[in-house]
Design an enzyme around this catalytic site. Structure first.
Site, short mmCIF file in Angstrom:
data_model
loop_
_atom_site.label_atom_id
_atom_site.label_comp_id
_atom_site.label_asym_id
_atom_site.label_seq_id
_atom_site.Cartn_x
_atom_site.Cartn_y
_atom_site.Cartn_z
N HIS A 7 0.85 -1.20 0.00
CA HIS A 7 0.00 0.00 0.00
C HIS A 7 0.88 1.24 0.00
CE1 HIS A 7 -3.78 -2.11 0.40
NE2 HIS A 7 -3.32 -2.79 1.40
N ARG B 275 7.55 -5.58 3.03
CA ARG B 275 6.26 -6.20 2.71
C ARG B 275 6.10 -6.28 1.20
NH1 ARG B 275 0.33 -4.56 5.01
NH2 ARG B 275 0.65 -2.58 3.90
N ASP C 70 16.91 -11.52 -2.68
CA ASP C 70 18.19 -11.30 -3.39
C ASP C 70 18.74 -9.91 -3.11
OD1 ASP C 70 17.85 -13.18 -6.55
OD2 ASP C 70 18.01 -13.82 -4.45
N GLU D 194 -5.54 -11.18 8.34
CA GLU D 194 -6.25 -9.91 8.15
C GLU D 194 -7.63 -10.06 7.52
OE1 GLU D 194 -4.01 -7.20 5.80
OE2 GLU D 194 -3.11 -8.74 4.56
N ASP E 64 -7.82 -4.27 7.08
CA ASP E 64 -8.47 -5.34 6.30
C ASP E 64 -9.33 -6.21 7.20
OD1 ASP E 64 -5.66 -5.44 4.18
OD2 ASP E 64 -7.72 -5.09 3.52
O1 LIG Z 1 -4.85 -4.33 7.13
C1 LIG Z 1 -4.09 -3.45 7.57
O2 LIG Z 1 -4.43 -2.48 8.26
C2 LIG Z 1 -2.65 -3.57 7.25
O3 LIG Z 1 -2.21 -4.58 6.74
C3 LIG Z 1 -1.81 -2.34 7.46
C4 LIG Z 1 -2.09 -1.38 6.33
O4 LIG Z 1 -1.95 -2.09 5.10
C5 LIG Z 1 -1.11 -0.22 6.32
O5 LIG Z 1 -1.08 0.31 5.02
C6 LIG Z 1 -1.47 0.88 7.27
O6 LIG Z 1 -2.72 1.39 6.93
#
Ligand SMILES: O=C(O)C(=O)C[C@H](O)[C@@H](O)CO
Length: 255
Positions: free
Chosen positions: A48, A73, A87, A151, A177
């Site tokens: 993100h 990530r 790598d 999540e 999420d």
């Molecule tokens: O679901 C979530 O919340 C995460 O995995 C963290 C977010 O992806 C991160 O971008 C913070 O908002």
């Protein structure tokens, strides 16, 4: 050269709390600036954020001189992404949206060279310091750390099964999420979601694997740590930046 040690992995195994920061601003300058702020770990986010795989190499190099552990990530549980990031020298990956033990096993396999896994073999890579780390392919795994994200509401039922997978070092609760799949879209701070997060953290900790979370709520971060979170992210770079800039604008009657 010696194989670089993964101090973050050791800290998690020893139960030593690691306080982290999310880095969503791409490029080595901000990454290096954040690396000197005192956090234990820095999440380099390619899911993100505008940070893409090619950006990660320079960001890892930029933070390498600082006493901070980079955690990268990938955008998905994809062995091709793992191969490139490992790598580049990433030693800890936080893998999003892992919903079952089978998906966790696939992530483990992507972290490991044959015969234990499917990681592609590159010879002259930063991870082996361009061919100078002795016997890298047979030793790399000991210094790699796999964190998987729990999540979705459905995945809450799979916590123990995922934690039981050999090669999974920690489970991270993705609050946004999780909230969305629980029916509280955009509201990870809802009491029902918070209760589910605290319960999940306690269950993860009870398995012996490390539990992690990201929350901007300092009181809730404390609750999560008391429940067993040992890799606890407490801020997002862009959120903190914009919060400070907006406050400054308001101080001068703008914004
Ligand atoms: O679901 C979530 O919340 C995460 O995995 C963290 C977010 O992806 C991160 O971008 C913070 O908002």
């Amino acid at each position: 050269m010696t194989l670089p040690l993964n101090h973050f992995k050791r800290a998690l195994k020893e139960g030593r709390q690691q306080i982290g920061l999310w880095n969503t601003i791409a490029g080595p300058v901000v990454a290096e600036a954040l690396a000197g702020t005192g956090f234990d770990w820095l999440l380099i986010d390619t899911e993100h954020s505008l940070t893409d795989v090619p950006d990660v190499l320079g960001m890892l190099q930029a933070v390498s001189a600082y006493p901070i552990s980079p955690v990268v990530r990938p955008a998905a549980n994809d062995p091709v992404l793992f191969k490139r990031l490992l790598d580049f020298g990433a030693q800890t990956l936080l893998v999003p949206y892992v919903q079952t033990a089978k998906e966790a096993q696939a992530a483990v396999a992507a972290m490991r060279y044959p015969p234990r896994g499917i990681r592609g073999a590159g010879g002259t890579i930063r991870a082996n310091r361009f061919g100078t780390v002795d016997d890298y392919m047979n030793r790399a795994e000991q210094e790699l750390c796999l964190l998987v994200q729990v999540e979705t509401a459905a995945t809450l039922d799979q916590i123990e099964a995922i934690a039981a997978v050999d090669g999974v070092d920690g489970l991270f609760i993705g609050p946004n999420d999780l909230a969305a799949t629980m029916g509280y879209t955009g509201n990870p701070g809802h009491p029902v979601v918070k209760t589910a997060i605290l319960d999940a953290i306690g269950r993860i900790a009870a398995t012996g694997k490390a539990a992690g979370i990201l929350t901007l709520d300092r009181d809730f971060a404390q609750e999560c740590m008391e429940k067993g979170s040992t890799f606890t992210a407490v801020g997002v770079d862009l959120v903190t930046l914009l919060g400070g800039v907006r406050a400054l604008a308001r101080d001068f009657g703008r914004g």
